[in-house]
Design a protein around this motif. Structure first.
Motif, PDB file in Angstrom:
ATOM      1  N   PRO A  20       0.795  -1.234   0.000  1.00  0.00           N
ATOM      2  CA  PRO A  20       0.000   0.000   0.000  1.00  0.00           C
ATOM      3  C   PRO A  20       0.823   1.278   0.000  1.00  0.00           C
ATOM      4  CG  PRO A  20      -0.809  -1.575   1.642  1.00  0.00           C
ATOM      5  CD  PRO A  20       0.522  -2.063   1.182  1.00  0.00           C
ATOM      6  N   LEU A  21       2.109   1.185   0.335  1.00  0.00           N
ATOM      7  CA  LEU A  21       2.946   2.384   0.369  1.00  0.00           C
ATOM      8  C   LEU A  21       3.247   2.908  -1.030  1.00  0.00           C
ATOM      9  CD1 LEU A  21       5.511   1.340   3.137  1.00  0.00           C
ATOM     10  CD2 LEU A  21       3.434   2.723   3.386  1.00  0.00           C
ATOM     11  N   ALA A  22       3.267   2.021  -2.029  1.00  0.00           N
ATOM     12  CA  ALA A  22       3.621   2.435  -3.384  1.00  0.00           C
ATOM     13  C   ALA A  22       2.657   3.483  -3.942  1.00  0.00           C
ATOM     14  CB  ALA A  22       3.706   1.217  -4.299  1.00  0.00           C
ATOM     15  N   PRO A  23       1.331   3.253  -3.901  1.00  0.00           N
ATOM     16  CA  PRO A  23       0.434   4.293  -4.423  1.00  0.00           C
ATOM     17  C   PRO A  23       0.453   5.573  -3.592  1.00  0.00           C
ATOM     18  CG  PRO A  23      -0.821   2.459  -3.503  1.00  0.00           C
ATOM     19  CD  PRO A  23       0.593   2.020  -3.578  1.00  0.00           C
ATOM     20  N   LEU A  24       0.756   5.471  -2.300  1.00  0.00           N
ATOM     21  CA  LEU A  24       0.874   6.679  -1.483  1.00  0.00           C
ATOM     22  C   LEU A  24       2.069   7.513  -1.932  1.00  0.00           C
ATOM     23  CD1 LEU A  24       0.104   5.256   2.069  1.00  0.00           C
ATOM     24  CD2 LEU A  24      -1.417   6.577   0.592  1.00  0.00           C
ATOM     25  N   ARG A  25       3.184   6.844  -2.203  1.00  0.00           N
ATOM     26  CA  ARG A  25       4.358   7.561  -2.711  1.00  0.00           C
ATOM     27  C   ARG A  25       4.079   8.125  -4.100  1.00  0.00           C
ATOM     28  NH1 ARG A  25       7.379   3.351   0.129  1.00  0.00           N
ATOM     29  NH2 ARG A  25       7.271   2.027  -1.729  1.00  0.00           N
ATOM     30  N   LEU A  26       3.304   7.391  -4.881  1.00  0.00           N
ATOM     31  CA  LEU A  26       2.970   7.871  -6.230  1.00  0.00           C
ATOM     32  C   LEU A  26       2.167   9.162  -6.159  1.00  0.00           C
ATOM     33  CD1 LEU A  26       2.886   7.475  -9.281  1.00  0.00           C
ATOM     34  CD2 LEU A  26       0.850   6.048  -8.959  1.00  0.00           C
ATOM     35  N   ALA A  27       1.189   9.219  -5.264  1.00  0.00           N
ATOM     36  CA  ALA A  27       0.392  10.436  -5.108  1.00  0.00           C
ATOM     37  C   ALA A  27       1.278  11.607  -4.685  1.00  0.00           C
ATOM     38  CB  ALA A  27      -0.718  10.206  -4.089  1.00  0.00           C
ATOM     39  N   TRP A  30       3.593  12.497  -7.928  1.00  0.00           N
ATOM     40  CA  TRP A  30       3.012  12.529  -9.273  1.00  0.00           C
ATOM     41  C   TRP A  30       3.409  13.785 -10.051  1.00  0.00           C
ATOM     42  CZ3 TRP A  30       1.464   9.212 -12.627  1.00  0.00           C
ATOM     43  CH2 TRP A  30       0.722   9.616 -13.731  1.00  0.00           C
ATOM     44  N   ARG A  31       3.344  14.940  -9.402  1.00  0.00           N
ATOM     45  CA  ARG A  31       3.673  16.177 -10.118  1.00  0.00           C
ATOM     46  C   ARG A  31       5.135  16.171 -10.563  1.00  0.00           C
ATOM     47  NH1 ARG A  31       1.971  21.861  -7.550  1.00  0.00           N
ATOM     48  NH2 ARG A  31      -0.055  20.894  -8.015  1.00  0.00           N
ATOM     49  N   ALA A  32       6.030  15.736  -9.696  1.00  0.00           N
ATOM     50  CA  ALA A  32       7.451  15.719 -10.029  1.00  0.00           C
ATOM     51  C   ALA A  32       7.755  14.749 -11.165  1.00  0.00           C
ATOM     52  CB  ALA A  32       8.274  15.355  -8.792  1.00  0.00           C
ATOM     53  N   LEU A  33       7.007  13.655 -11.259  1.00  0.00           N
ATOM     54  CA  LEU A  33       7.239  12.687 -12.329  1.00  0.00           C
ATOM     55  C   LEU A  33       7.016  13.292 -13.713  1.00  0.00           C
ATOM     56  CD1 LEU A  33       5.590   9.506 -10.756  1.00  0.00           C
ATOM     57  CD2 LEU A  33       8.037   9.898 -11.126  1.00  0.00           C
ATOM     58  N   LEU A  63       1.376   8.057 -17.009  1.00  0.00           N
ATOM     59  CA  LEU A  63       2.634   8.799 -16.956  1.00  0.00           C
ATOM     60  C   LEU A  63       3.330   8.800 -18.316  1.00  0.00           C
ATOM     61  CD1 LEU A  63       4.854  10.323 -15.455  1.00  0.00           C
ATOM     62  CD2 LEU A  63       5.866   8.095 -14.902  1.00  0.00           C
ATOM     63  N   LEU A  64       3.408   7.649 -18.959  1.00  0.00           N
ATOM     64  CA  LEU A  64       4.114   7.577 -20.232  1.00  0.00           C
ATOM     65  C   LEU A  64       3.407   8.390 -21.311  1.00  0.00           C
ATOM     66  CD1 LEU A  64       5.330   3.863 -20.292  1.00  0.00           C
ATOM     67  CD2 LEU A  64       6.538   5.913 -19.529  1.00  0.00           C
ATOM     68  N   ARG A  65       2.082   8.403 -21.279  1.00  0.00           N
ATOM     69  CA  ARG A  65       1.363   9.275 -22.224  1.00  0.00           C
ATOM     70  C   ARG A  65       1.661  10.738 -21.912  1.00  0.00           C
ATOM     71  NH1 ARG A  65      -3.367   5.559 -21.213  1.00  0.00           N
ATOM     72  NH2 ARG A  65      -3.310   4.071 -22.947  1.00  0.00           N
ATOM     73  N   ARG A  66       1.699  11.063 -20.632  1.00  0.00           N
ATOM     74  CA  ARG A  66       2.016  12.428 -20.212  1.00  0.00           C
ATOM     75  C   ARG A  66       3.407  12.852 -20.693  1.00  0.00           C
ATOM     76  NH1 ARG A  66       2.497  13.538 -13.769  1.00  0.00           N
ATOM     77  NH2 ARG A  66       2.841  15.798 -13.727  1.00  0.00           N
ATOM     78  N   LEU A  67       4.328  11.897 -20.775  1.00  0.00           N
ATOM     79  CA  LEU A  67       5.682  12.195 -21.220  1.00  0.00           C
ATOM     80  C   LEU A  67       5.815  12.209 -22.739  1.00  0.00           C
ATOM     81  CD1 LEU A  67       7.758  10.098 -18.648  1.00  0.00           C
ATOM     82  CD2 LEU A  67       7.286  12.553 -18.616  1.00  0.00           C
ATOM     83  N   GLY A  68       4.764  11.787 -23.440  1.00  0.00           N
ATOM     84  CA  GLY A  68       4.783  11.892 -24.894  1.00  0.00           C
ATOM     85  C   GLY A  68       4.895  10.597 -25.659  1.00  0.00           C
ATOM     86  N   TYR A  69       4.662   9.465 -25.004  1.00  0.00           N
ATOM     87  CA  TYR A  69       4.695   8.184 -25.698  1.00  0.00           C
ATOM     88  C   TYR A  69       3.293   7.784 -26.168  1.00  0.00           C
ATOM     89  CZ  TYR A  69       9.372   7.765 -23.719  1.00  0.00           C
ATOM     90  OH  TYR A  69      10.674   7.994 -23.369  1.00  0.00           O
ATOM     91  N   ARG A  70       3.235   6.964 -27.182  1.00  0.00           N
ATOM     92  CA  ARG A  70       1.974   6.398 -27.653  1.00  0.00           C
ATOM     93  C   ARG A  70       1.805   5.040 -26.963  1.00  0.00           C
ATOM     94  NH1 ARG A  70       0.324   5.202 -34.006  1.00  0.00           N
ATOM     95  NH2 ARG A  70      -1.645   4.127 -33.586  1.00  0.00           N
ATOM     96  N   VAL A  71       0.907   4.961 -26.018  1.00  0.00           N
ATOM     97  CA  VAL A  71       0.832   3.801 -25.127  1.00  0.00           C
ATOM     98  C   VAL A  71      -0.471   3.036 -25.315  1.00  0.00           C
ATOM     99  CG1 VAL A  71       0.935   3.040 -22.719  1.00  0.00           C
ATOM    100  CG2 VAL A  71       2.223   5.064 -23.441  1.00  0.00           C
ATOM    101  N   PHE A 216       3.197   0.809  -9.419  1.00  0.00           N
ATOM    102  CA  PHE A 216       2.760   2.095  -8.876  1.00  0.00           C
ATOM    103  C   PHE A 216       3.894   2.831  -8.155  1.00  0.00           C
ATOM    104  CE2 PHE A 216      -1.186  -0.265  -9.261  1.00  0.00           C
ATOM    105  CZ  PHE A 216      -2.066   0.694  -9.750  1.00  0.00           C
ATOM    106  N   ASP A 217       5.029   2.191  -8.001  1.00  0.00           N
ATOM    107  CA  ASP A 217       6.119   2.776  -7.228  1.00  0.00           C
ATOM    108  C   ASP A 217       6.824   3.863  -8.043  1.00  0.00           C
ATOM    109  OD1 ASP A 217       8.678   3.190  -5.909  1.00  0.00           O
ATOM    110  OD2 ASP A 217       8.167   1.412  -4.739  1.00  0.00           O
ATOM    111  N   PRO A 218       6.928   5.083  -7.534  1.00  0.00           N
ATOM    112  CA  PRO A 218       7.552   6.174  -8.300  1.00  0.00           C
ATOM    113  C   PRO A 218       8.962   5.861  -8.778  1.00  0.00           C
ATOM    114  CG  PRO A 218       6.457   7.052  -6.362  1.00  0.00           C
ATOM    115  CD  PRO A 218       6.436   5.559  -6.230  1.00  0.00           C
ATOM    116  N   GLN A 219       9.750   5.160  -7.946  1.00  0.00           N
ATOM    117  CA  GLN A 219      11.113   4.867  -8.377  1.00  0.00           C
ATOM    118  C   GLN A 219      11.115   3.898  -9.552  1.00  0.00           C
ATOM    119  OE1 GLN A 219      13.453   2.599  -5.463  1.00  0.00           O
ATOM    120  NE2 GLN A 219      11.534   2.089  -4.434  1.00  0.00           N
ATOM    121  N   VAL A 220      10.149   3.011  -9.602  1.00  0.00           N
ATOM    122  CA  VAL A 220      10.026   2.092 -10.733  1.00  0.00           C
ATOM    123  C   VAL A 220       9.603   2.854 -11.984  1.00  0.00           C
ATOM    124  CG1 VAL A 220       8.748   0.115 -11.633  1.00  0.00           C
ATOM    125  CG2 VAL A 220       9.576   0.098  -9.273  1.00  0.00           C
ATOM    126  N   LEU A 221       8.659   3.771 -11.836  1.00  0.00           N
ATOM    127  CA  LEU A 221       8.230   4.572 -12.987  1.00  0.00           C
ATOM    128  C   LEU A 221       9.374   5.434 -13.505  1.00  0.00           C
ATOM    129  CD1 LEU A 221       4.639   5.627 -11.826  1.00  0.00           C
ATOM    130  CD2 LEU A 221       5.317   3.728 -13.314  1.00  0.00           C
TER     131      LEU A 221
END
Length: 243
Positions: A20-27, A30-33, A63-71, A216-221
């Motif tokens: 459960p910590l992964a989505p909390l860290r993601l929230a 999220w803006r920094a990602l 996230l990947l769409r936000r960065l400009g990939y076709r996902v 969902f882990d920010p470091q993985v993303l």
């Protein structure tokens, strides 16, 4: 088992506590990602882990769409092993080929856990259709018995790990790929050991995550985005024709 063993019991028992910590860290992050390196518009297909479907990769896709990939997701429902992909993979390979045709270029595959194993096999089977492979906590470099999920795999997929066809499938996934490969792995993984989630023939990125909800882990993303940015300078694979 070639010296490989499943992760320790303590790591396995910690999985439901850490997940459960992964989505909390993601929230929180999220803006920094959104400030990660911009994508090059390439086609990226996300392959889910065992018993998961495309919804499990919603954060990564967003996230990947936000960065400009076709996902796109894989579009095959829950990943129930061979049940989902058409036995020897025909349904999955057809989906990748169709995406490549529509994109007019080879597809980069990002696979989580079992999805990563499947991504590697697809890269072998579809010359000219796969541009690169990124695996996340995918146990491709060792036998199924070196995980804590092989019994669940047998139950969900209907395939036995001692079946010669399954052994051949695992062996194919372990072979060096004909395209750039990145393996994201963790020494803290309680389901699949980090030692079988990477090899000497791929670019390895270590993260400090568990296995459950790893996508969902920010470091993985961040690691996935870094892998895609790194492969942007690689030449496209030869072979195939695109309309």
């Amino acid at each position: 088992m070639s010296g490989h063993r499943p992760p320790a019991l303590a790591l396995l028992l910690a999985e439901p506590l850490r997940a459960p910590l992964a989505p909390l860290r993601l929230a929180r992050d999220w803006r920094a990602l959104g400030r990660l390196p911009r994508g090059d518009g390439r086609a990226v297909m996300l392959l889910p882990g065992l018993f998961n479907g495309d919804r499990s990769n919603l954060a990564m896709a967003a996230l990947l769409r936000r960065l400009g990939y076709r996902v796109e997701g894989w579009g095959l429902g829950r990943n129930l092993g061979q049940r989902a992909i058409g036995g020897d993979g025909a349904r999955l390979f057809a989906r990748i080929d169709d995406f490549a045709q529509r994109a007019g270029a080879p597809v980069t595959l990002v696979g989580v856990s079992l999805g990563g194993v499947m991504a590697r096999i697809a890269a072998h089977r579809l010359p000219g259709r796969v541009r690169a492979v990124v695996t996340v906590s995918a146990p491709f470099a060792g036998p199924p018995e070196a995980t804590n999920v092989w019994r669940a795999y047998q139950w969900l997929s209907g395939a036995r790990i001692d079946d010669p066809a399954v052994r051949a499938w695992s062996g194919e996934a372990a072979r060096p790929l004909p395209v750039p490969a990145t393996a994201i792995w963790s020494a803290r993984d309680g389901l699949v050991g980090g030692a079988i989630c990477r090899d000497a023939d791929c670019h390895a990125i270590e993260v400090a995550s568990g296995h459950l909800w790893v996508q969902f882990d920010p470091q993985v993303l961040r690691a996935v985005a870094a892998a895609l940015a790194r492969d942007a300078s690689q030449p496209l694979p030869a072979g195939g024709s695109f309309r």
